[in-house]
Design a protein around this motif. Structure first.
Motif, mmCIF file in Angstrom:
data_model
loop_
_atom_site.group_PDB
_atom_site.id
_atom_site.type_symbol
_atom_site.label_atom_id
_atom_site.label_comp_id
_atom_site.label_asym_id
_atom_site.label_seq_id
_atom_site.Cartn_x
_atom_site.Cartn_y
_atom_site.Cartn_z
ATOM 1 N N ALA A 1 28.431 40.519 80.843
ATOM 2 C CA ALA A 1 28.943 39.235 81.297
ATOM 3 C C ALA A 1 27.887 38.146 81.405
ATOM 4 O O ALA A 1 28.126 37.000 81.001
ATOM 5 C CB ALA A 1 29.636 39.421 82.652
ATOM 6 N N VAL A 2 26.713 38.462 81.939
ATOM 7 C CA VAL A 2 25.716 37.425 82.201
ATOM 8 C C VAL A 2 25.151 36.861 80.897
ATOM 9 O O VAL A 2 25.042 35.644 80.736
ATOM 10 C CB VAL A 2 24.594 37.961 83.107
ATOM 11 C CG1 VAL A 2 23.521 36.898 83.316
ATOM 12 C CG2 VAL A 2 25.162 38.406 84.443
ATOM 13 N N VAL A 3 24.798 37.734 79.958
ATOM 14 C CA VAL A 3 24.255 37.229 78.699
ATOM 15 C C VAL A 3 25.338 36.528 77.879
ATOM 16 O O VAL A 3 25.074 35.532 77.208
ATOM 17 C CB VAL A 3 23.558 38.339 77.873
ATOM 18 C CG1 VAL A 3 22.396 38.930 78.623
ATOM 19 C CG2 VAL A 3 24.520 39.428 77.459
ATOM 20 N N TRP A 4 26.573 37.021 77.939
ATOM 21 C CA TRP A 4 27.658 36.375 77.193
ATOM 22 C C TRP A 4 27.935 34.985 77.750
ATOM 23 O O TRP A 4 28.117 34.017 77.001
ATOM 24 C CB TRP A 4 28.932 37.217 77.246
ATOM 25 C CG TRP A 4 30.014 36.665 76.365
ATOM 26 C CD1 TRP A 4 30.228 36.928 75.048
ATOM 27 C CD2 TRP A 4 31.025 35.715 76.745
ATOM 28 N NE1 TRP A 4 31.297 36.195 74.580
ATOM 29 C CE2 TRP A 4 31.802 35.443 75.602
ATOM 30 C CE3 TRP A 4 31.341 35.070 77.937
ATOM 31 C CZ2 TRP A 4 32.878 34.573 75.617
ATOM 32 C CZ3 TRP A 4 32.415 34.180 77.952
ATOM 33 C CH2 TRP A 4 33.175 33.949 76.799
ATOM 34 N N GLN A 5 27.939 34.866 79.089
ATOM 35 C CA GLN A 5 28.197 33.564 79.704
ATOM 36 C C GLN A 5 27.109 32.560 79.347
ATOM 37 O O GLN A 5 27.372 31.376 79.157
ATOM 38 C CB GLN A 5 28.297 33.726 81.223
ATOM 39 C CG GLN A 5 28.747 32.469 81.944
ATOM 40 C CD GLN A 5 28.763 32.659 83.443
ATOM 41 O OE1 GLN A 5 27.834 33.202 84.029
ATOM 42 N NE2 GLN A 5 29.839 32.215 84.081
ATOM 43 N N THR A 6 25.875 33.048 79.236
ATOM 44 C CA THR A 6 24.782 32.176 78.806
ATOM 45 C C THR A 6 24.946 31.765 77.347
ATOM 46 O O THR A 6 24.730 30.610 76.991
ATOM 47 C CB THR A 6 23.433 32.892 78.997
ATOM 48 O OG1 THR A 6 23.295 33.287 80.364
ATOM 49 C CG2 THR A 6 22.268 31.991 78.600
ATOM 50 N N ALA A 7 25.356 32.717 76.512
ATOM 51 C CA ALA A 7 25.377 32.512 75.065
ATOM 52 C C ALA A 7 26.481 31.585 74.574
ATOM 53 O O ALA A 7 26.303 30.865 73.579
ATOM 54 C CB ALA A 7 25.495 33.862 74.353
ATOM 55 N N ILE A 8 27.622 31.576 75.230
ATOM 56 C CA ILE A 8 28.739 30.795 74.694
ATOM 57 C C ILE A 8 28.446 29.296 74.736
ATOM 58 O O ILE A 8 28.878 28.535 73.861
ATOM 59 C CB ILE A 8 30.057 31.110 75.449
ATOM 60 C CG1 ILE A 8 31.242 30.438 74.723
ATOM 61 C CG2 ILE A 8 29.988 30.719 76.903
ATOM 62 C CD1 ILE A 8 32.605 30.832 75.275
ATOM 63 N N ASN A 9 27.674 28.853 75.711
ATOM 64 C CA ASN A 9 27.488 27.417 75.904
ATOM 65 C C ASN A 9 26.677 26.725 74.816
ATOM 66 O O ASN A 9 27.060 25.642 74.365
ATOM 67 C CB ASN A 9 26.919 27.172 77.297
ATOM 68 C CG ASN A 9 27.958 27.440 78.364
ATOM 69 O OD1 ASN A 9 28.864 26.655 78.566
ATOM 70 N ND2 ASN A 9 27.830 28.585 79.024
ATOM 71 N N PRO A 10 25.557 27.278 74.333
ATOM 72 C CA PRO A 10 24.876 26.606 73.224
ATOM 73 C C PRO A 10 25.697 26.601 71.944
ATOM 74 O O PRO A 10 25.541 25.694 71.117
ATOM 75 C CB PRO A 10 23.579 27.406 73.058
ATOM 76 C CG PRO A 10 23.830 28.719 73.714
ATOM 77 C CD PRO A 10 24.779 28.419 74.837
ATOM 78 N N VAL A 11 26.572 27.598 71.767
ATOM 79 C CA VAL A 11 27.433 27.584 70.577
ATOM 80 C C VAL A 11 28.433 26.436 70.672
ATOM 81 O O VAL A 11 28.673 25.715 69.693
ATOM 82 C CB VAL A 11 28.145 28.935 70.394
ATOM 83 C CG1 VAL A 11 28.978 28.918 69.107
ATOM 84 C CG2 VAL A 11 27.148 30.084 70.345
#
Length: 402
Positions: free
Chosen positions: A350-360
């Protein structure tokens, strides 16, 4: 759009999985110092996905990254490395004439005499010092555009534009109820970055005083997080939002507090007491030189691999207090990710996914010309509504609580 993604760790690999579902770019080159890791990130997408390729690049080698950006005719460099590599990648993108995005900003250093009262070098100072060069290049350096900083800053701008007439305080508040089976201590995000931001003097901004610092883990408060997470004690932590939001959003005070928990705080304090948070190398009896913080990171599990042992939810959000139509108002704008959902849907914790979606999301807005500009800018410098609408369209809605 041709994208060079530098960093194929947990966040970088999650970026590829999210981006593979979108059509706004032509090709994404996944670069890492460890070629096998970059290749694994691409291979995980399946053979039918031909828009991705892998390459070995050293993020600290500015000249090599500049040359590669030029040779591959890249339009943008997306930095998914830890903050140590912000400046060489930032400068490489400028030299190559490409746009640049990151999720964490250039490192700070404490005031030499008064570390818990005055700022020394602040997060992002080295990047903002180069703003004129970026403006002259006509290229955009979009900095701090992960979840925190990033989405939290978008929330701040949205609140200022649509929810308030005057704002007393903007307080980013981060909390979770995540647990990890089989480990007594297993951070859900990079321990290198966690140590950096938690043990440095936290920064607070006040309109009448400007930026100033306080002691680590100061001003504890209990914040009630939504969607079943509940009350979590949060403390002051150094974070980019406090350095970004006041540049574009009018408020009397800006803070950042993180729900760490007593055990986590005591562990960090112990690392500091033992000198294991240091990055400067020490020499072992056999002559080997090692960085104590790198040793700590090597001894702990890779956060990206913990998803199948992790349970619970993580919440990132922005609490805003002020006045609307002559009446006091207080809201919390937030984004919650359930680890069970992110693992089932994307194969990322969850934590890395939540970080990753925003720059995309940000990249798609830049690619479409919805967000455009030149210079060194944060997410709060742009119209927040297209960002929040697109985040929802990605299947990851946000919430608001009065």
């Amino acid at each position: 759009m041709r994208i060079l993604l530098v960093g194929a760790g947990g966040v970088g690999s999650a970026i590829t999985r999210i981006a593979a579902r979108r059509s706004f770019f032509d090709h994404m080159i996944v670069a890492d110092y460890n070629l096998a890791r970059a290749e694994a990130a691409v291979a995980a997408l399946g053979g039918a996905e031909t828009r991705f390729s892998a390459v070995r690049l050293d993020a600290s080698d500015r000249a090599a990254v500049t040359a590669y950006l030029t040779e591959e005719r890249c339009d943008v460099l997306l930095n998914a490395t830890d903050p140590r590599f912000v400046m060489p990648l930032f400068e490489a993108a400028l030299a190559a004439g490409t746009h640049y995005l990151d999720m964490a900003m250039s490192l700070s250093s404490p005031h030499p005499a008064r570390p818990y009262e005055e700022c020394g070098t602040k997060l992002g100072d080295a990047q903002f010092e180069r703003a004129a060069a970026w403006e002259a290049s006509g290229r955009l350096a979009l900095v701090g555009v992960g979840v925190e900083p990033g989405l939290s800053d978008v929330f701040a701008r949205y609140a200022a534009e649509e929810l308030f007439d005057e704002i007393d305080e903007i307080g980013v508040r981060d909390g979770a109820n995540l647990t990890v089976d089989g480990y007594d201590f297993a951070p859900s995000f990079s321990i290198w970055t966690t140590v950096e931001e938690c043990l440095n003097p936290p920064v607070i901004w006040e309109k009448e005083r400007g930026w100033y610092t306080t002691a680590p883990f100061s001003e504890p408060e209990v914040f009630d997080f939504p969607e079943g997470i509940g009350p979590v004690e949060c403390v002051n932590v150094e974070h980019e939002e406090v350095l970004l939001i006041p540049r574009w959003v009018e408020a009397r005070r800006v803070t950042f507090k993180y729900g760490l928990g007593n055990e986590f705080i005591e562990t960090l304090k112990t690392l500091h007491k033992l000198g294991l948070d240091r990055t400067r190398k020490v020499t072992l009896p056999d002559g080997t030189e090692v960085s104590p913080r790198d040793v700590v990171a090597a001894c702990l599990p890779d956060p990206a691999t913990l998803g199948d042992r992790m349970h619970g939810k993580t919440c990132a959000g922005t609490w805003v207090k002020g006045v609307k139509d002559g009446r006091p108002r207080e809201v919390y704008l937030y984004h919650v990710v359930d680890n069970q959902w992110s693992m089932a849907e994307h194969g990322s914790q969850a934590v890395v996914w939540q970080t990753a979606i925003n720059p995309v999301v940000a990249l798609e807005l830049v690619a479409g010309g919805v967000w455009s500009g030149s210079g060194v800018l944060g997410a709060e410098a742009f119209d927040p509504r297209p960002y929040l609408d697109l985040l929802t369209a990605y299947g990851s809605p946000w919430g608001i609580r009065e």
